[in-house]
Scaffold this active site. Sequence first.
Site, PDB file in Angstrom:
ATOM      1  N   HIS A 127       8.447  -6.411   4.177  1.00  0.00           N
ATOM      2  CA  HIS A 127       8.447  -7.910   4.910  1.00  0.00           C
ATOM      3  C   HIS A 127       8.150  -7.905   6.340  1.00  0.00           C
ATOM      4  O   HIS A 127       7.997  -9.004   6.873  1.00  0.00           O
ATOM      5  CB  HIS A 127       9.539  -8.737   4.633  1.00  0.00           C
ATOM      6  CG  HIS A 127       9.924  -8.926   3.322  1.00  0.00           C
ATOM      7  ND1 HIS A 127      11.183  -9.406   2.669  1.00  0.00           N
ATOM      8  CD2 HIS A 127       9.232  -8.879   2.102  1.00  0.00           C
ATOM      9  CE1 HIS A 127      11.264  -9.391   1.330  1.00  0.00           C
ATOM     10  NE2 HIS A 127       9.960  -9.068   0.927  1.00  0.00           N
ATOM     11  N   CYS A 135      -2.158 -12.090  16.031  1.00  0.00           N
ATOM     12  CA  CYS A 135      -3.129 -13.259  16.549  1.00  0.00           C
ATOM     13  C   CYS A 135      -3.638 -14.136  15.297  1.00  0.00           C
ATOM     14  O   CYS A 135      -4.477 -13.463  14.490  1.00  0.00           O
ATOM     15  CB  CYS A 135      -4.106 -12.888  17.421  1.00  0.00           C
ATOM     16  SG  CYS A 135      -5.110 -14.094  17.943  1.00  0.00           S
ATOM     17  N   CYS A 156      -2.641 -15.295  22.573  1.00  0.00           N
ATOM     18  CA  CYS A 156      -3.268 -13.976  22.455  1.00  0.00           C
ATOM     19  C   CYS A 156      -3.809 -13.880  23.862  1.00  0.00           C
ATOM     20  O   CYS A 156      -4.530 -14.824  24.343  1.00  0.00           O
ATOM     21  CB  CYS A 156      -4.135 -14.192  21.295  1.00  0.00           C
ATOM     22  SG  CYS A 156      -5.242 -12.701  21.388  1.00  0.00           S
ATOM     23  N   CYS A 159      -7.951 -13.729  23.095  1.00  0.00           N
ATOM     24  CA  CYS A 159      -8.711 -14.882  22.632  1.00  0.00           C
ATOM     25  C   CYS A 159      -7.982 -16.070  22.999  1.00  0.00           C
ATOM     26  O   CYS A 159      -8.588 -17.080  22.633  1.00  0.00           O
ATOM     27  CB  CYS A 159      -9.182 -14.688  20.983  1.00  0.00           C
ATOM     28  SG  CYS A 159      -7.854 -15.115  19.883  1.00  0.00           S
ATOM     29  N   GLY A 196      22.874  -3.882   0.084  1.00  0.00           N
ATOM     30  CA  GLY A 196      22.723  -5.055   1.079  1.00  0.00           C
ATOM     31  C   GLY A 196      21.549  -5.986   0.621  1.00  0.00           C
ATOM     32  O   GLY A 196      21.106  -6.661   1.488  1.00  0.00           O
ATOM     33  N   SER A 198      20.588  -9.241  -2.212  1.00  0.00           N
ATOM     34  CA  SER A 198      20.875 -10.113  -3.244  1.00  0.00           C
ATOM     35  C   SER A 198      19.996  -9.979  -4.263  1.00  0.00           C
ATOM     36  O   SER A 198      20.185 -10.655  -5.367  1.00  0.00           O
ATOM     37  CB  SER A 198      21.082 -11.607  -2.785  1.00  0.00           C
ATOM     38  OG  SER A 198      19.717 -12.105  -2.190  1.00  0.00           O
ATOM     39  N   PRO A 223      29.211  -5.998  -1.496  1.00  0.00           N
ATOM     40  CA  PRO A 223      30.527  -6.311  -1.421  1.00  0.00           C
ATOM     41  C   PRO A 223      30.501  -7.568  -2.763  1.00  0.00           C
ATOM     42  O   PRO A 223      31.486  -7.846  -3.246  1.00  0.00           O
ATOM     43  CB  PRO A 223      30.756  -7.174  -0.193  1.00  0.00           C
ATOM     44  CG  PRO A 223      29.801  -6.926   0.836  1.00  0.00           C
ATOM     45  CD  PRO A 223      28.613  -6.299   0.002  1.00  0.00           C
TER      46      PRO A 223
HETATM   47  C1  BV8 Z   1       4.936 -13.748  -2.779  1.00  0.00           C
HETATM   48  C2  BV8 Z   1      10.438 -12.149   5.966  1.00  0.00           C
HETATM   49  C3  BV8 Z   1       2.925 -14.520  -3.885  1.00  0.00           C
HETATM   50  C4  BV8 Z   1      10.471 -13.237   7.115  1.00  0.00           C
HETATM   51  C5  BV8 Z   1      11.266 -12.778   3.693  1.00  0.00           C
HETATM   52  C6  BV8 Z   1       9.176 -20.380  -5.891  1.00  0.00           C
HETATM   53  C7  BV8 Z   1       8.631 -20.958  -4.846  1.00  0.00           C
HETATM   54  C8  BV8 Z   1       7.928 -20.250  -3.809  1.00  0.00           C
HETATM   55  C9  BV8 Z   1       7.816 -18.843  -4.006  1.00  0.00           C
HETATM   56  C10 BV8 Z   1       8.469 -18.371  -5.145  1.00  0.00           C
HETATM   57  C11 BV8 Z   1       9.294 -19.043  -6.101  1.00  0.00           C
HETATM   58  N1  BV8 Z   1       9.688 -18.261  -6.987  1.00  0.00           N
HETATM   59  C12 BV8 Z   1       9.586 -16.934  -6.825  1.00  0.00           C
HETATM   60  C13 BV8 Z   1       8.703 -16.860  -5.701  1.00  0.00           C
HETATM   61  C14 BV8 Z   1       8.278 -15.711  -5.050  1.00  0.00           C
HETATM   62  C15 BV8 Z   1       8.956 -15.668  -3.639  1.00  0.00           C
HETATM   63  C16 BV8 Z   1      10.645 -15.318  -4.048  1.00  0.00           C
HETATM   64  O1  BV8 Z   1      10.759 -14.288  -4.517  1.00  0.00           O
HETATM   65  N2  BV8 Z   1      11.192 -16.361  -3.890  1.00  0.00           N
HETATM   66  C17 BV8 Z   1      12.817 -16.211  -3.929  1.00  0.00           C
HETATM   67  C18 BV8 Z   1      13.609 -17.051  -3.161  1.00  0.00           C
HETATM   68  C19 BV8 Z   1      12.867 -16.694  -5.435  1.00  0.00           C
HETATM   69  N3  BV8 Z   1       8.550 -14.422  -2.795  1.00  0.00           N
HETATM   70  C20 BV8 Z   1       7.390 -14.540  -2.149  1.00  0.00           C
HETATM   71  O2  BV8 Z   1       7.059 -15.561  -1.728  1.00  0.00           O
HETATM   72  C21 BV8 Z   1       7.007 -13.336  -1.843  1.00  0.00           C
HETATM   73  N4  BV8 Z   1       5.302 -13.364  -1.709  1.00  0.00           N
HETATM   74  O3  BV8 Z   1       5.247 -13.795  -4.008  1.00  0.00           O
HETATM   75  O4  BV8 Z   1       3.545 -13.927  -2.602  1.00  0.00           O
HETATM   76  C22 BV8 Z   1       1.545 -13.823  -3.607  1.00  0.00           C
HETATM   77  C23 BV8 Z   1       1.277 -12.826  -4.449  1.00  0.00           C
HETATM   78  C24 BV8 Z   1      -0.060 -12.122  -4.171  1.00  0.00           C
HETATM   79  C25 BV8 Z   1      -0.979 -12.692  -3.189  1.00  0.00           C
HETATM   80  C26 BV8 Z   1      -0.733 -13.855  -2.505  1.00  0.00           C
HETATM   81  C27 BV8 Z   1       0.467 -14.394  -2.606  1.00  0.00           C
HETATM   82  C28 BV8 Z   1       6.978 -12.952  -0.181  1.00  0.00           C
HETATM   83  C29 BV8 Z   1       8.685 -12.896  -0.026  1.00  0.00           C
HETATM   84  C30 BV8 Z   1       9.080 -12.540   1.491  1.00  0.00           C
HETATM   85  C31 BV8 Z   1       9.435 -13.686   2.022  1.00  0.00           C
HETATM   86  N5  BV8 Z   1       9.932 -13.126   3.375  1.00  0.00           N
HETATM   87  N6  BV8 Z   1      11.498 -12.458   4.659  1.00  0.00           N
HETATM   88  C32 BV8 Z   1      11.916 -13.274   7.847  1.00  0.00           C
HETATM   89  O5  BV8 Z   1      12.669 -12.517   7.564  1.00  0.00           O
HETATM   90  O6  BV8 Z   1      12.054 -14.260   8.564  1.00  0.00           O
HETATM   91  S1  BV8 Z   1      12.243 -13.006   2.591  1.00  0.00           S
HETATM   92  C33 BV8 Z   1      14.067 -12.690   3.182  1.00  0.00           C
HETATM   93  O7  BV8 Z   1      15.020 -12.539   1.940  1.00  0.00           O
HETATM   94  C34 BV8 Z   1      14.511 -11.298   4.112  1.00  0.00           C
HETATM   95  O8  BV8 Z   1      13.331 -10.628   4.203  1.00  0.00           O
HETATM   96  C35 BV8 Z   1      15.624 -10.773   3.252  1.00  0.00           C
HETATM   97  O9  BV8 Z   1      15.381  -9.580   3.337  1.00  0.00           O
HETATM   98  C36 BV8 Z   1      14.965 -11.285   1.847  1.00  0.00           C
HETATM   99  C37 BV8 Z   1      15.768 -11.065   0.767  1.00  0.00           C
HETATM  100  O10 BV8 Z   1      17.088 -11.449   0.948  1.00  0.00           O
HETATM  101  P1  BV8 Z   1      18.035 -10.020   1.074  1.00  0.00           P
HETATM  102  O11 BV8 Z   1      17.784  -9.184   2.083  1.00  0.00           O
HETATM  103  O12 BV8 Z   1      18.546  -9.881  -0.316  1.00  0.00           O
HETATM  104  O13 BV8 Z   1      19.177 -10.968   2.011  1.00  0.00           O
HETATM  105  P2  BV8 Z   1      20.116 -11.879   1.424  1.00  0.00           P
HETATM  106  O14 BV8 Z   1      20.889 -12.601   2.487  1.00  0.00           O
HETATM  107  O15 BV8 Z   1      19.861 -12.755   0.287  1.00  0.00           O
HETATM  108  O16 BV8 Z   1      21.482 -11.012   0.726  1.00  0.00           O
HETATM  109  C38 BV8 Z   1      22.419 -10.196   1.599  1.00  0.00           C
HETATM  110  C39 BV8 Z   1      23.206  -9.581   0.504  1.00  0.00           C
HETATM  111  O17 BV8 Z   1      23.709  -8.436   1.197  1.00  0.00           O
HETATM  112  C40 BV8 Z   1      24.078 -10.440  -0.122  1.00  0.00           C
HETATM  113  O18 BV8 Z   1      24.050  -9.781  -1.485  1.00  0.00           O
HETATM  114  C41 BV8 Z   1      25.470  -9.814   0.379  1.00  0.00           C
HETATM  115  O19 BV8 Z   1      26.676  -9.881  -0.658  1.00  0.00           O
HETATM  116  C42 BV8 Z   1      24.932  -8.533   0.963  1.00  0.00           C
HETATM  117  N7  BV8 Z   1      26.136  -8.131   1.969  1.00  0.00           N
HETATM  118  C43 BV8 Z   1      26.767  -8.794   3.003  1.00  0.00           C
HETATM  119  N8  BV8 Z   1      27.236  -7.956   3.797  1.00  0.00           N
HETATM  120  C44 BV8 Z   1      26.885  -6.635   3.212  1.00  0.00           C
HETATM  121  C45 BV8 Z   1      26.333  -6.648   2.389  1.00  0.00           C
HETATM  122  N9  BV8 Z   1      25.790  -5.511   1.544  1.00  0.00           N
HETATM  123  C46 BV8 Z   1      26.098  -4.546   1.902  1.00  0.00           C
HETATM  124  N10 BV8 Z   1      26.945  -4.258   3.031  1.00  0.00           N
HETATM  125  C47 BV8 Z   1      27.397  -5.231   3.802  1.00  0.00           C
HETATM  126  N11 BV8 Z   1      28.095  -5.203   4.712  1.00  0.00           N
HETATM  127 ZN    ZN Z   2      -6.604 -13.252  19.480  1.00  0.00          ZN
END
Ligand code: BV8
Ligand code: ZN
Length: 249
Positions: A127, A135, A156, A159, A196, A198, A223
């Site tokens: 990600h 840019c 930038c 540019c 880590g 979901s 967890p």
């Molecule tokens: C794509 C970067 C198409 C930015 C992130 C409906 C509408 C719109 C889109 C969609 C939709 N349905 C499906 C989609 C696709 C969408 C998607 O999957 N949505 C989900 C919500 C349903 N995906 C996309 O849009 C992706 N792109 O599909 O493009 C395409 C294809 C081809 C060509 C053109 C286009 C892009 C997805 C990337 C989005 N960007 N982040 C930023 O970070 O600011 S996603 C964001 O969520 C983070 O990257 C994060 O890592 C990621 C996943 O979440 P998790 O990492 O799992 O974190 P979360 O908080 O959810 O869970 C934490 C877990 O840790 C928990 O389970 C907890 O219990 C556990 N935990 C807590 N403490 C601990 C622990 N585990 C271990 N130890 C601990 N101590």
């Molecule tokens: Zn530029």
Amino acid sequence: MSPSAEPLPEAELARARELLAGARRVVVLTGAGFSAESGVPTFRGPQGLWRQFRPEELATPEAFARDPRLVWEWYEWRRGLVAQARPNPGHEALVRLEARVPEFLLATQNVDGLHQLAGSQRMSELHGSIWRLRCCGCGDERLDRAHPLPELPPRCGGCGGLLRPGVVWYGESLPLEALQAAVEAARACDLAIVAGTSAVVYPAAGVATAALQAGRPVLEINPERTELSGLVAVSLRARSGEVLPLLVA
Ligand code: BV8
Ligand code: ZN
């Protein structure tokens, strides 16, 4: 921080150790929870980032086009948090594991750079990175760890175009070669560790489902239960920073 997990059942730990002991080709998928013990909030946990902000408002190209300053205030806040964060024992255990097994690949969904800071080498950032700026005008991309940034939104030097965070937003495609490499490695691994995450965000979570569909053993560390918990060989209800050092002793 999620509630402290109950003491680990020895049988589960033993099974996890057994899977790890025999593994030559290891693939790891990490998510925001992996950095929780470094003080970086997760996305969907009780204090999750998304609680205060809705993903649609901030982590999409549309939101950025509509209000680049608001989106940048959120990323600036997160860069500030991450700048204070240090790798936790989970990050360090993965570096030791990488040194020990013949084939290793870490695919992270995290944009915080903590795996690299800990010393992980064979890895990809599915990600992108909160430390990369791209840019919108000329496409120039560079690492910039300045905090705070001199101006919001940043411009930038070349540019004068608008700079955006070098992360993958919802609706944007992931770095396809990195994703493909992780999926292929997961299909051919002796062990996939999913820690880590979901596992709700695709296609990144597809690295874990690729291992499952190929009948490879998957070890989950979380967890809380997830959609994968009932499908994997072993699901440890534990924090990655606590249990990985035990497994990679
Ligand atoms: C794509 C970067 C198409 C930015 C992130 C409906 C509408 C719109 C889109 C969609 C939709 N349905 C499906 C989609 C696709 C969408 C998607 O999957 N949505 C989900 C919500 C349903 N995906 C996309 O849009 C992706 N792109 O599909 O493009 C395409 C294809 C081809 C060509 C053109 C286009 C892009 C997805 C990337 C989005 N960007 N982040 C930023 O970070 O600011 S996603 C964001 O969520 C983070 O990257 C994060 O890592 C990621 C996943 O979440 P998790 O990492 O799992 O974190 P979360 O908080 O959810 O869970 C934490 C877990 O840790 C928990 O389970 C907890 O219990 C556990 N935990 C807590 N403490 C601990 C622990 N585990 C271990 N130890 C601990 N101590
Ligand atoms: Zn530029």
